[in-house]
Design a protein around this motif. Structure first.
Motif, PDB file in Angstrom:
ATOM      1  N   TRP A  47      55.282  64.598  47.723  1.00  0.00           N
ATOM      2  CA  TRP A  47      55.924  63.008  48.097  1.00  0.00           C
ATOM      3  C   TRP A  47      55.352  62.869  46.664  1.00  0.00           C
ATOM      4  N   ARG A  48      55.821  61.625  46.350  1.00  0.00           N
ATOM      5  CA  ARG A  48      56.118  60.989  45.058  1.00  0.00           C
ATOM      6  C   ARG A  48      55.224  59.396  44.947  1.00  0.00           C
ATOM      7  N   LEU A  49      54.028  59.260  44.246  1.00  0.00           N
ATOM      8  CA  LEU A  49      53.926  58.111  44.482  1.00  0.00           C
ATOM      9  C   LEU A  49      53.785  56.975  43.219  1.00  0.00           C
ATOM     10  N   VAL A  50      54.157  56.288  43.192  1.00  0.00           N
ATOM     11  CA  VAL A  50      54.555  55.428  41.930  1.00  0.00           C
ATOM     12  C   VAL A  50      53.788  54.413  42.127  1.00  0.00           C
ATOM     13  N   THR A  51      52.863  53.804  40.585  1.00  0.00           N
ATOM     14  CA  THR A  51      52.050  52.581  41.059  1.00  0.00           C
ATOM     15  C   THR A  51      52.527  51.749  40.097  1.00  0.00           C
ATOM     16  N   ILE A  81      50.498  64.546  47.134  1.00  0.00           N
ATOM     17  CA  ILE A  81      51.261  63.398  46.736  1.00  0.00           C
ATOM     18  C   ILE A  81      50.857  63.496  44.987  1.00  0.00           C
ATOM     19  N   THR A  82      51.940  63.524  44.349  1.00  0.00           N
ATOM     20  CA  THR A  82      51.731  63.803  43.003  1.00  0.00           C
ATOM     21  C   THR A  82      51.759  62.113  42.125  1.00  0.00           C
ATOM     22  N   LEU A  83      50.807  61.445  41.545  1.00  0.00           N
ATOM     23  CA  LEU A  83      50.386  59.669  41.465  1.00  0.00           C
ATOM     24  C   LEU A  83      51.277  60.156  39.872  1.00  0.00           C
ATOM     25  N   TYR A  84      52.235  59.167  39.847  1.00  0.00           N
ATOM     26  CA  TYR A  84      52.969  58.612  38.931  1.00  0.00           C
ATOM     27  C   TYR A  84      52.647  57.288  38.037  1.00  0.00           C
ATOM     28  N   GLY A 102      63.665  55.318  47.737  1.00  0.00           N
ATOM     29  CA  GLY A 102      63.590  56.470  47.953  1.00  0.00           C
ATOM     30  C   GLY A 102      63.421  57.273  46.878  1.00  0.00           C
ATOM     31  N   THR A 103      63.513  56.628  45.467  1.00  0.00           N
ATOM     32  CA  THR A 103      63.656  57.133  44.948  1.00  0.00           C
ATOM     33  C   THR A 103      62.235  57.099  44.738  1.00  0.00           C
ATOM     34  N   ALA A 104      60.508  56.928  44.831  1.00  0.00           N
ATOM     35  CA  ALA A 104      59.664  57.542  45.699  1.00  0.00           C
ATOM     36  C   ALA A 104      59.280  57.533  46.917  1.00  0.00           C
ATOM     37  N   GLU A 105      58.409  58.054  47.371  1.00  0.00           N
ATOM     38  CA  GLU A 105      58.190  57.930  49.417  1.00  0.00           C
ATOM     39  C   GLU A 105      56.943  57.174  49.141  1.00  0.00           C
ATOM     40  N   MET A 106      56.165  56.935  48.470  1.00  0.00           N
ATOM     41  CA  MET A 106      54.829  55.832  48.626  1.00  0.00           C
ATOM     42  C   MET A 106      54.737  55.170  47.109  1.00  0.00           C
ATOM     43  N   GLY A 107      53.691  54.423  47.618  1.00  0.00           N
ATOM     44  CA  GLY A 107      53.683  53.718  46.654  1.00  0.00           C
ATOM     45  C   GLY A 107      52.131  51.999  46.426  1.00  0.00           C
ATOM     46  N   HIS A 108      51.951  52.329  44.731  1.00  0.00           N
ATOM     47  CA  HIS A 108      50.376  51.555  45.407  1.00  0.00           C
ATOM     48  C   HIS A 108      50.542  50.214  44.316  1.00  0.00           C
ATOM     49  N   SER A 109      50.508  49.297  45.003  1.00  0.00           N
ATOM     50  CA  SER A 109      50.794  48.043  43.951  1.00  0.00           C
ATOM     51  C   SER A 109      50.159  47.045  44.884  1.00  0.00           C
ATOM     52  N   ALA A 110      50.417  45.532  44.224  1.00  0.00           N
ATOM     53  CA  ALA A 110      49.590  44.098  44.690  1.00  0.00           C
ATOM     54  C   ALA A 110      51.266  43.733  45.651  1.00  0.00           C
ATOM     55  N   GLU A 259      47.797  47.590  47.786  1.00  0.00           N
ATOM     56  CA  GLU A 259      48.872  47.908  48.718  1.00  0.00           C
ATOM     57  C   GLU A 259      48.921  48.946  48.819  1.00  0.00           C
ATOM     58  N   ALA A 260      49.210  49.694  50.006  1.00  0.00           N
ATOM     59  CA  ALA A 260      49.624  51.373  49.834  1.00  0.00           C
ATOM     60  C   ALA A 260      51.007  50.538  50.477  1.00  0.00           C
ATOM     61  N   LEU A 261      52.889  51.541  50.198  1.00  0.00           N
ATOM     62  CA  LEU A 261      53.959  51.218  50.228  1.00  0.00           C
ATOM     63  C   LEU A 261      54.961  52.021  50.658  1.00  0.00           C
ATOM     64  N   PHE A 262      54.797  52.997  51.789  1.00  0.00           N
ATOM     65  CA  PHE A 262      55.323  53.805  52.634  1.00  0.00           C
ATOM     66  C   PHE A 262      57.233  53.489  52.580  1.00  0.00           C
ATOM     67  N   ASN A 263      58.083  54.373  52.016  1.00  0.00           N
ATOM     68  CA  ASN A 263      59.320  54.801  53.223  1.00  0.00           C
ATOM     69  C   ASN A 263      59.452  55.156  53.692  1.00  0.00           C
ATOM     70  N   LEU A 264      59.935  53.945  54.828  1.00  0.00           N
ATOM     71  CA  LEU A 264      59.914  54.335  56.527  1.00  0.00           C
ATOM     72  C   LEU A 264      60.166  55.434  56.552  1.00  0.00           C
ATOM     73  N   GLU A 265      61.723  55.652  56.373  1.00  0.00           N
ATOM     74  CA  GLU A 265      62.207  56.885  56.937  1.00  0.00           C
ATOM     75  C   GLU A 265      61.959  58.267  56.417  1.00  0.00           C
ATOM     76  N   ALA A 266      61.340  58.183  55.047  1.00  0.00           N
ATOM     77  CA  ALA A 266      59.848  59.408  54.985  1.00  0.00           C
ATOM     78  C   ALA A 266      58.497  59.474  56.002  1.00  0.00           C
ATOM     79  N   LEU A 267      58.356  58.001  55.821  1.00  0.00           N
ATOM     80  CA  LEU A 267      56.823  58.103  57.062  1.00  0.00           C
ATOM     81  C   LEU A 267      57.175  58.713  58.413  1.00  0.00           C
TER      82      LEU A 267
END
Length: 374
Positions: A47-51, A81-84, A102-110, A259-267
């Motif tokens: 997975w890719r995680l963008v922040t 999971i690779t963090l960007y 779906g550019t990234a499967e996961m995110g971390h933000s506010a 917040e962690a964000l998950f793409n629902l389809e990927a999850l």
């Protein structure tokens, strides 16, 4: 400013086909999600995680990396999971769109970064004169907050969860002293969310500057003031080098939920145990990050005062009174924009009204008694 463009409408059916609604419990999610397809190999799922944070930024940047590391360990390397960091794959304020598409499967933000798309999203980070960290967790986990958060993000095909906390925030860095409400007029301040809206009603000019751009804007004079997080993260960003007045309290953000964000389809494509690992890793990070932030903020505050020569000040009483008054107007205005905003505002307010009397008895009175000799 954050992107004000509305996200294209999407049908509920499109997102739920082959998956689950964010509002369903994990048991239902496990029952309805499509089964994992055996590949006959030992290759990990990647997975890719963008922040929204610079890589390894003290506080939220460390939290994001720690979630990746914890998931890798707990899954025995089955989920890698690779963090960007901000700007490495997508812009700092493009995390929600990247996860939604779906550019990234996961995110971390506010969540307050998405106010232009979902006005009520701000409540899931913090709101002025609102819930403290423990109170916020109580609202999300016990008071129906998670269900409302899920419903709000569902049109984007995204599942949000708490994933770290930077604790009670500071009020911000100012190049000049704030002695009265008059000093706020024309003040160019980095303050996103509803706190910025309250400041604007008193004549300030708030912006939603991306975290990695705050130092340069403050240093160059494009900003007169800026808030970010607390002493630990703020000192790591170098704000003490370009502004000497550090104000408290953080009226605008008494809580700092990441917040962690998950793409629902990927999850939903993940096996049940990996979904559980992801959610538990994020939940574990809430306590870990809050403990770390409180400890490190205490140490960094002492260094800022004793070594860096920073003047820690309290907002004048009349400024806080004016901000409190304008916050009520801002919250009422937000609640009038759409039904979902009203429901979320009312839910958060009800949680505060329930918890505040208990905390006055249990916490405020205790701290007043305990700290007289400190």
């Amino acid at each position: 400013m954050a992107d004000q463009t509305k996200h294209p409408a999407r049908s509920r059916r499109a997102f739920l086909k082959g998956g689950v609604s964010t509002g369903l419990g994990m048991a239902a999610a496990a029952a309805l999600a499509a089964p994992a397809v055996a590949t006959g190999t030992d290759e990990p799922i990647r997975w890719r995680l963008v922040t929204s944070w610079p890589r390894n930024l003290a506080g939220p940047g460390v939290t994001a990396q720690r979630i990746c590391d914890r998931v890798r360990l707990m899954s025995g390397g089955r989920l890698d999971i690779t963090l960007y960091g901000a700007g490495e794959l997508v812009p700092a304020l493009g995390v929600l769109d990247a996860v939604s598409s779906g550019t990234a499967e996961m995110g971390h933000s506010a969540s307050f970064f998405w106010q232009g798309k979902m006005p009520a999203s701000v409540f899931f980070t913090a709101f002025p004169f609102g819930l403290l960290p423990g109170e916020h967790v109580s609202w999300i986990e016990q008071g129906g907050g998670q269900e409302l958060w899920d419903r709000l993000y569902e049109p984007f095909g995204v599942k949000p969860v708490m994933a770290g906390n930077t604790g009670v925030q500071m009020g911000g860095w100012f190049r000049k002293e704030i002695a009265s409400v008059e000093d706020l007029k024309g003040l160019r301040i980095r303050m996103p969310g509803l706190g910025g809206a309250a400041m604007a009603r008193l004549g300030a000019v708030p912006t939603t500057t991306a975290p990695g751009e705050i130092y340069q804007a403050l240093s160059s004079g494009l900003l007169d003031a800026a808030e970010f997080l607390g002493p630990w993260s703020d000192r790591a960003m170098g704000f003490q080098q370009v502004a000497s007045h550090y104000y408290a309290p953080g009226f605008h953000e008494p809580n700092g939920t990441g917040e962690a964000l998950f793409n629902l389809e990927a999850l939903n494509r993940l096996p049940e145990d990996l979904r559980a690992i992801l959610l538990e890793a994020c939940k574990a990070e809430n306590g870990r990050a809050l403990a770390e932030s409180d400890w490190e903020n205490a140490g960094a505050l002492a260094v800022l005062q004793q070594q860096d020569g920073v003047s820690v000040r309290l907002y004048p009483a009349d400024v806080l009174a004016a901000l409190r008054r304008e916050t009520r107007v801002v919250l009422d205005d937000l609640a009038s924009r759409d039904e979902m905003s009203r429901v979320i505002r009312d839910s958060a307010r009800a949680a505060q009204e329930r918890l505040a009397p208990w905390n006055r008895v249990a916490l405020s009175a205790f701290l007043a008694a305990r700290d007289q000799d400190l």
